[in-house]
Design an enzyme around this catalytic site. Structure first.
Site, short mmCIF file in Angstrom:
data_model
loop_
_atom_site.label_atom_id
_atom_site.label_comp_id
_atom_site.label_asym_id
_atom_site.label_seq_id
_atom_site.Cartn_x
_atom_site.Cartn_y
_atom_site.Cartn_z
N CYS A 45 5.89 -3.99 5.98
CA CYS A 45 5.03 -3.44 4.92
C CYS A 45 4.50 -2.06 5.32
O CYS A 45 4.36 -1.16 4.47
CB CYS A 45 3.85 -4.36 4.65
SG CYS A 45 4.35 -6.01 4.14
C1 BEZ Z 1 6.35 -7.56 7.41
O1 BEZ Z 1 5.87 -6.92 6.50
O2 BEZ Z 1 6.67 -7.02 8.45
C2 BEZ Z 1 6.58 -9.02 7.31
C3 BEZ Z 1 5.74 -9.78 6.53
C4 BEZ Z 1 5.96 -11.13 6.45
C5 BEZ Z 1 7.03 -11.71 7.12
C6 BEZ Z 1 7.89 -10.92 7.86
C7 BEZ Z 1 7.67 -9.57 7.96
#
Ligand code: BEZ
Length: 211
Positions: A45
């Site tokens: 994210c």
């Molecule tokens: C991320 O944004 O890195 C992420 C969020 C939830 C699960 C896996 C990755």
């Protein structure tokens, strides 16, 4: 019930990192990109929101307003934004909705319980100036989105909204387009003065009409 193309994008009022927003009012006559991320302070994210901020000029050029959402609260968003800015060397220039009530996530069916009970999946909604949903995409949490693809689809949506053409596989802005089946070849020759290349009676190419 899940939202379908052509449905009116549900309206809502929400707290965001740029104050309280009424979604439809905030969109005005612009196109909109509403996208969800599973959680604040997560690695994928952090790259996605940074990339979106870096593409500010590309969205503005297309008259697209961008807004992100997750089920974290405003305090969490405000603490995370400096990290996004530092990591991506950019100013986060779009609002992030604090949806701890899950109001927006529920309206847009962004929680898929068999994937995660709590977090939103990576949803993408492109909304037209008529407030109708033009595109939906759903990615799992583990896959960051391709924002060049999102811009490419917006180019196609905006082109095909104004001309009787469609765009072929892997099309990108500037490539030849396809005359829609509803237009006869005779009419197409009159309508598209740059030329019509008839490959099959139902597959007629013409140079991009707005270039
Ligand atoms: C991320 O944004 O890195 C992420 C969020 C939830 C699960 C896996 C990755």
């Amino acid at each position: 019930m899940s939202l379908r193309l052509g449905d009116i994008a549900p309206d809502f009022t929400a707290e965001t990192t740029q104050g309280t927003i009424n979604f439809h009012e905030w969109l005005g006559n612009s196109w909109g990109l509403l996208f969800s991320h599973p959680a604040d302070f997560t690695p994928v994210c952090t790259t996605e929101l940074g990339k979106t901020a870096l593409l500010k000029g590309d969205f503005e050029k297309r008259n697209v307003k961008v807004i992100a959402v997750s089920v974290d609260d405003l305090d969490s968003h405000n603490k995370w934004v400096p990290d996004i800015q530092e990591v991506n060397n950019v100013v986060v220039n779009f609002p992030i909705i604090a949806d701890q009530s899950r109001n927006v996530a529920t309206l847009y069916d962004m929680i898929h319980p068999n994937a995660s009970e709590k977090a939103t999946v990576r949803s993408v909604f492109v909304i037209g100036p008529d407030k109708k949903i033009k595109l939906t995409l759903t990615y799992p949490a583990s896959t960051g989105r391709n924002f060049q693809e999102i811009l490419r689809v917006i180019d196609s949506l905006q082109l095909t909204a104004n001309y009787q053409v469609a765009t072929p596989a892997d099309w990108k802005d500037g490539d030849d387009t396809i005359v829609v089946p509803a237009v006869s070849t005779e009419d197409a020759i009159a309508k598209f003065p740059k030329g019509v290349n008839v490959v099959k009676p139902y597959l007629r190419y013409t140079p991009q009409p707005n270039k």
